[in-house]
Design a protein around this motif. Structure first.
Motif, PDB file in Angstrom:
ATOM      1  N   TYR A 116      70.196  27.616  46.902  1.00  0.00           N
ATOM      2  CA  TYR A 116      69.066  28.201  47.625  1.00  0.00           C
ATOM      3  C   TYR A 116      68.751  29.561  47.001  1.00  0.00           C
ATOM      4  CZ  TYR A 116      70.332  24.568  50.899  1.00  0.00           C
ATOM      5  OH  TYR A 116      70.632  23.356  51.454  1.00  0.00           O
ATOM      6  N   PRO A 117      67.648  29.689  46.253  1.00  0.00           N
ATOM      7  CA  PRO A 117      67.414  30.911  45.488  1.00  0.00           C
ATOM      8  C   PRO A 117      67.130  32.140  46.342  1.00  0.00           C
ATOM      9  CG  PRO A 117      65.555  29.411  45.280  1.00  0.00           C
ATOM     10  CD  PRO A 117      66.613  28.679  46.022  1.00  0.00           C
ATOM     11  N   ASN A 118      66.641  31.921  47.580  1.00  0.00           N
ATOM     12  CA  ASN A 118      66.321  33.085  48.415  1.00  0.00           C
ATOM     13  C   ASN A 118      67.560  33.643  49.129  1.00  0.00           C
ATOM     14  OD1 ASN A 118      66.366  30.683  49.907  1.00  0.00           O
ATOM     15  ND2 ASN A 118      65.338  31.679  51.630  1.00  0.00           N
ATOM     16  N   LEU A 119      68.681  32.939  49.003  1.00  0.00           N
ATOM     17  CA  LEU A 119      69.918  33.410  49.637  1.00  0.00           C
ATOM     18  C   LEU A 119      70.827  34.038  48.581  1.00  0.00           C
ATOM     19  CD1 LEU A 119      70.878  30.399  51.947  1.00  0.00           C
ATOM     20  CD2 LEU A 119      69.346  32.292  52.419  1.00  0.00           C
ATOM     21  N   SER A 120      71.759  34.859  49.033  1.00  0.00           N
ATOM     22  CA  SER A 120      72.737  35.438  48.112  1.00  0.00           C
ATOM     23  C   SER A 120      73.769  34.365  47.738  1.00  0.00           C
ATOM     24  CB  SER A 120      73.433  36.619  48.787  1.00  0.00           C
ATOM     25  OG  SER A 120      74.262  36.140  49.818  1.00  0.00           O
ATOM     26  N   GLY A 121      74.575  34.681  46.744  1.00  0.00           N
ATOM     27  CA  GLY A 121      75.635  33.756  46.348  1.00  0.00           C
ATOM     28  C   GLY A 121      76.590  33.495  47.502  1.00  0.00           C
ATOM     29  N   ARG A 122      76.931  34.568  48.229  1.00  0.00           N
ATOM     30  CA  ARG A 122      77.841  34.445  49.387  1.00  0.00           C
ATOM     31  C   ARG A 122      77.225  33.530  50.440  1.00  0.00           C
ATOM     32  NH1 ARG A 122      79.620  38.595  52.936  1.00  0.00           N
ATOM     33  NH2 ARG A 122      81.861  38.277  52.823  1.00  0.00           N
ATOM     34  N   ASP A 123      75.943  33.786  50.729  1.00  0.00           N
ATOM     35  CA  ASP A 123      75.273  32.991  51.764  1.00  0.00           C
ATOM     36  C   ASP A 123      75.143  31.531  51.356  1.00  0.00           C
ATOM     37  OD1 ASP A 123      75.124  35.105  53.438  1.00  0.00           O
ATOM     38  OD2 ASP A 123      73.029  35.587  53.046  1.00  0.00           O
ATOM     39  N   ASN A 124      74.915  31.299  50.073  1.00  0.00           N
ATOM     40  CA  ASN A 124      74.870  29.914  49.598  1.00  0.00           C
ATOM     41  C   ASN A 124      76.180  29.209  49.902  1.00  0.00           C
ATOM     42  OD1 ASN A 124      72.679  28.510  47.801  1.00  0.00           O
ATOM     43  ND2 ASN A 124      72.413  30.717  47.506  1.00  0.00           N
ATOM     44  N   LEU A 125      77.282  29.884  49.586  1.00  0.00           N
ATOM     45  CA  LEU A 125      78.591  29.267  49.844  1.00  0.00           C
ATOM     46  C   LEU A 125      78.804  29.061  51.346  1.00  0.00           C
ATOM     47  CD1 LEU A 125      80.906  31.112  47.286  1.00  0.00           C
ATOM     48  CD2 LEU A 125      80.248  28.716  47.268  1.00  0.00           C
ATOM     49  N   ALA A 126      78.367  30.050  52.135  1.00  0.00           N
ATOM     50  CA  ALA A 126      78.547  29.938  53.596  1.00  0.00           C
ATOM     51  C   ALA A 126      77.741  28.767  54.147  1.00  0.00           C
ATOM     52  CB  ALA A 126      78.122  31.237  54.260  1.00  0.00           C
ATOM     53  N   VAL A 127      76.503  28.618  53.644  1.00  0.00           N
ATOM     54  CA  VAL A 127      75.634  27.550  54.141  1.00  0.00           C
ATOM     55  C   VAL A 127      76.196  26.175  53.753  1.00  0.00           C
ATOM     56  CG1 VAL A 127      73.396  26.480  53.709  1.00  0.00           C
ATOM     57  CG2 VAL A 127      73.504  28.864  54.358  1.00  0.00           C
ATOM     58  N   PHE A 128      76.614  26.038  52.491  1.00  0.00           N
ATOM     59  CA  PHE A 128      77.203  24.756  52.083  1.00  0.00           C
ATOM     60  C   PHE A 128      78.530  24.535  52.814  1.00  0.00           C
ATOM     61  CE2 PHE A 128      74.464  25.158  48.232  1.00  0.00           C
ATOM     62  CZ  PHE A 128      73.804  23.954  48.368  1.00  0.00           C
ATOM     63  N   SER A 174      86.653  34.987  53.985  1.00  0.00           N
ATOM     64  CA  SER A 174      87.716  35.310  53.022  1.00  0.00           C
ATOM     65  C   SER A 174      87.753  34.261  51.911  1.00  0.00           C
ATOM     66  CB  SER A 174      89.066  35.381  53.739  1.00  0.00           C
ATOM     67  OG  SER A 174      89.324  34.150  54.373  1.00  0.00           O
ATOM     68  N   ARG A 175      87.542  33.031  52.306  1.00  0.00           N
ATOM     69  CA  ARG A 175      87.568  31.948  51.332  1.00  0.00           C
ATOM     70  C   ARG A 175      86.340  32.018  50.407  1.00  0.00           C
ATOM     71  NH1 ARG A 175      89.938  27.678  50.116  1.00  0.00           N
ATOM     72  NH2 ARG A 175      88.854  25.948  49.144  1.00  0.00           N
ATOM     73  N   VAL A 176      85.201  32.349  51.004  1.00  0.00           N
ATOM     74  CA  VAL A 176      83.981  32.501  50.206  1.00  0.00           C
ATOM     75  C   VAL A 176      84.201  33.562  49.131  1.00  0.00           C
ATOM     76  CG1 VAL A 176      81.587  33.343  50.320  1.00  0.00           C
ATOM     77  CG2 VAL A 176      82.404  31.695  52.006  1.00  0.00           C
ATOM     78  N   ASP A 177      84.768  34.697  49.541  1.00  0.00           N
ATOM     79  CA  ASP A 177      85.001  35.790  48.587  1.00  0.00           C
ATOM     80  C   ASP A 177      86.033  35.398  47.535  1.00  0.00           C
ATOM     81  OD1 ASP A 177      83.119  37.367  49.814  1.00  0.00           O
ATOM     82  OD2 ASP A 177      84.546  38.219  51.229  1.00  0.00           O
ATOM     83  N   GLU A 178      87.026  34.637  47.975  1.00  0.00           N
ATOM     84  CA  GLU A 178      88.063  34.182  47.046  1.00  0.00           C
ATOM     85  C   GLU A 178      87.446  33.293  45.952  1.00  0.00           C
ATOM     86  OE1 GLU A 178      92.451  32.059  47.442  1.00  0.00           O
ATOM     87  OE2 GLU A 178      90.992  31.917  49.048  1.00  0.00           O
ATOM     88  N   LEU A 179      86.563  32.413  46.385  1.00  0.00           N
ATOM     89  CA  LEU A 179      85.924  31.512  45.419  1.00  0.00           C
ATOM     90  C   LEU A 179      84.994  32.273  44.476  1.00  0.00           C
ATOM     91  CD1 LEU A 179      85.218  28.373  47.582  1.00  0.00           C
ATOM     92  CD2 LEU A 179      86.436  28.398  45.422  1.00  0.00           C
ATOM     93  N   LEU A 180      84.282  33.252  45.036  1.00  0.00           N
ATOM     94  CA  LEU A 180      83.389  34.051  44.179  1.00  0.00           C
ATOM     95  C   LEU A 180      84.200  34.758  43.102  1.00  0.00           C
ATOM     96  CD1 LEU A 180      80.936  35.529  46.835  1.00  0.00           C
ATOM     97  CD2 LEU A 180      80.325  34.029  44.948  1.00  0.00           C
ATOM     98  N   ALA A 181      85.351  35.279  43.502  1.00  0.00           N
ATOM     99  CA  ALA A 181      86.213  35.958  42.522  1.00  0.00           C
ATOM    100  C   ALA A 181      86.734  34.951  41.493  1.00  0.00           C
ATOM    101  CB  ALA A 181      87.365  36.643  43.242  1.00  0.00           C
TER     102      ALA A 181
END
Lengths: 304, 296
Positions: A91-103, A113-120
């Motif tokens: 979803y281009p209008n969302l941030s990377g974090r929000d994309n992970l949260a939405v999925f 915490s898991r979202v941030d872990e995956l981003l890292a």
């Protein structure tokens, strides 16, 4: 009884109208394996991956994912599959974090915490709050991989995972895939970057016009050329004679009075026997080893 | 490199609805439109403070004042939130096909029918939230109007039972209208599998629907065929235009200015028309989603 394959295709076919895109495709991917799925554009790779994900239905044959028949078992088994098919869909209008949260919400929710872990993990730790619209192709690819890994899938389905990544990124992803594989995750990679496939895959399947052209490990693929470098007297004459044979059309002159030619049976002695029969006596026959690209091109282009 | 722990993987309807709400929460156009509707409500309420009929009746005949105010307040909701439901429903469905995220969602085990239902439910929940907010704001506004003209809230206490019934029916009419609009948005986007086509068709649906009612009226005047009357009575837009009147049993100037069916359908039949369209559009959405390959 052998354990259920991570992925098993039995005589799989897919037709779009009168056109058969995948024909009688059968192979098995073992749990924990890193499996390469190769083929030129239009060979049927994406169609096959879409069938694995239940996006399109097979016209005939059987398809088992983690032991469950598709598409009937999709609801049970697909939550254990991590897909990254074609370009990363985000979803281009969302941030990377929000994309992970939405999925993640789709799968019952994941903690931040898991979202941030995956981003890292995919190297986007410092860009997670930026909108995806501002991401480069490589960053989208990394985020797409993070989406696929959200719930630590048992089977990871990746289409061109190195797409858009710089050399350092490719190395990181390669290392990540190896780690996942050693932790038991099956990785199924469809790619055109043969060098990458060569580095990470245990076995490969090569598709040509929807049919399986090769299935096996990479060392056999490189060795099984059937082509020999023949040092021979009267090399020019021999080359002319070879090219006139039904199996020797691809013969070409090699370096220093040699001829490179495909054996009629793939074996050196049969090639030698044919040459002797025509009055050409070889000094030596050396089997040619190809790199993966050569093997790939030979397998996929010979009918063009 | 440390690998993350496994997360529970559940692809149930509840999770899918939450995911849709999470997407909606970050969808700025929806909230801008909602803000515009609430602003418009404020303007309408302000205009009502300038209405001499309201001024002269609110003290002694609060029912008359309510009947004067309610249609405008109700119309702003039906039109404004209707538009939000149309665009939100079609956007929620269409965006997955346009961005290709449908591949990820369906490819991880969310059923196609479940996805459509989740999107419809998320749109309806948003509509319910907007309706609740609208009711609160409208109640506050109407109370302030009462205070403005009479200096107390006594007129509300003097409102007869029929006035309260009208209020409840107005809310019901708004809810029905919003539900039908959500079904139009979701249904058309699912049928076209496209964000642009879904939104454009959804927005054009009611203008075309109302234009058809006018066309049927013209044709009926030409040849007096009963067919035109029957067809006009089967249209969704004109039926929704008359819904406040059908439910409350009395006409409102605002809705009467819009195209109406040529037949006076009884309450149950009018509700049946709306229900048939809603169910039909939902069935269209489910059928087109479940059947066929996803090639987007």
């Amino acid at each position: 009884m052998s354990p259920a394959a991570a992925l098993e295709l039995r005589s799989l076919c897919k037709r779009f109208g009168p056109k058969e895109v995948v024909t009688d495709l059968s192979f098995r991917v073992e749990p924990g394996e890193v499996f390469g799925f190769l083929g030129p554009n239009g060979a049927g790779k994406t169609t096959t991956m879409r069938m694995v994900l239940g996006l399109i239905r097979p016209s005939a044959g059987k398809l088992l994912v983690l032991g469950e028949e598709m598409p009937a078992g999709g609801r049970r088994v697909l939550p254990q599959v991590g897909p990254l098919v074609e370009t990363p869909a985000l979803y281009p209008n969302l941030s990377g974090r929000d994309n992970l949260a939405v999925f993640g919400a789709e799968l019952g929710g994941v903690p931040w915490s898991r979202v941030d872990e995956l981003l890292a993990l995919v190297g986007l730790g410092d860009r997670g709050r930026d909108r995806v619209a501002r991401y480069s192709l490589g960053m989208r690819q990394r985020l797409g991989l993070a989406v696929a890994l959200l719930h630590r899938p048992r089977l990871l389905l990746l289409d061109e995972p190195a797409n858009g990544l710089d050399p350092a990124g490719i190395r990181e992803i390669r290392s990540l895939l190896r780690n996942l594989s050693s932790a038991g995750t099956t990785v199924f990679i469809s790619s055109h970057v043969l060098g990458e496939v060569e580095r990470v895959c245990d076995r490969v399947a090569i598709l040509r016009r929807g049919r399986l052209a090769y299935l096996g490990d990479l060392s056999s693929l490189r060795a099984s050329t059937g082509t020999f470098l023949v040092r021979i007297e009267r090399a020019d004459e021999a080359l002319q004679w070879l090219r006139a044979q039904p199996w020797g059309g691809s013969a070409q002159a090699g370096p220093d009075g040699t001829v490179e030619v495909l054996s009629p049976t793939g074996r050196g002695r049969d090639l030698n026997r044919a040459l002797m029969g025509a009055g050409f006596f070889a000094d030596s026959l050396v089997p040619c080893e190809r790199d993966l690209e050569e093997a790939f091109l030979q397998l996929t282009e010979e009918e063009r | 490199m440390p690998l993350p722990d496994a997360a529970p993987a559940r692809a149930g309807l509840k999770a899918a609805v939450f995911a849709e709400l999470a997407k909606l929460r970050r969808q700025r156009p929806t909230w801008i439109l909602a803000g515009a509707v609430y602003l418009l409500l404020g303007l309408v309420l302000f205009a009502l403070t300038q209405d001499p009929l309201v001024a002269s009746t609110i003290g002694q005949r609060p029912l008359t004042a309510l009947e004067q105010m309610l249609p405008s307040v109700q119309f702003v909701f039906s039109a404004g939130v209707g538009l939000i439901m149309l665009t939100t429903g079609s956007r929620l469905v269409g965006i997955e096909y346009s961005l290709g995220t449908i591949r990820i969602i369906v490819g991880r085990g969310t059923g196609r029918a479940q996805l459509v239902l989740a999107k419809l439910l998320a749109t309806l929940l948003t509509g319910a939230g907007l309706l609740l907010g609208y009711c609160l704001l409208a109640s506050l506004g109407l109370s302030l109007i009462a205070l403005h003209f009479t200096g107390s809230l006594a007129p509300m206490g003097r409102l007869p039972m029929v006035g309260w019934r009208d209020l409840v029916l107005a809310v019901a009419s708004c809810a029905i209208s919003a539900t039908a609009c959500a079904a139009v948005g979701v249904g058309l986007a699912a049928a076209t599998r496209s964000l642009t086509a879904g939104i454009v068709l959804s927005i054009l649906f009611f203008p075309l629907d109302n234009a058809l009612a006018l066309a049927f009226r013209g044709l009926f005047q030409l040849n007096h065929l009963h067919l035109w009357q029957a067809l006009s009575a089967a249209l969704l837009g004109p039926t929704l235009n008359r819904l406040p009147e059908v439910l409350a049993g009395q006409g409102a100037a605002v809705s009467q200015a819009l195209p109406q069916p040529l037949l006076q359908l009884p309450q149950l039949a009018a509700l049946g028309v709306v229900a048939a369209w809603t169910v039909g559009l939902l069935a269209l959405a489910l059928l087109t989603s479940v059947r066929g390959d996803i090639l987007d």
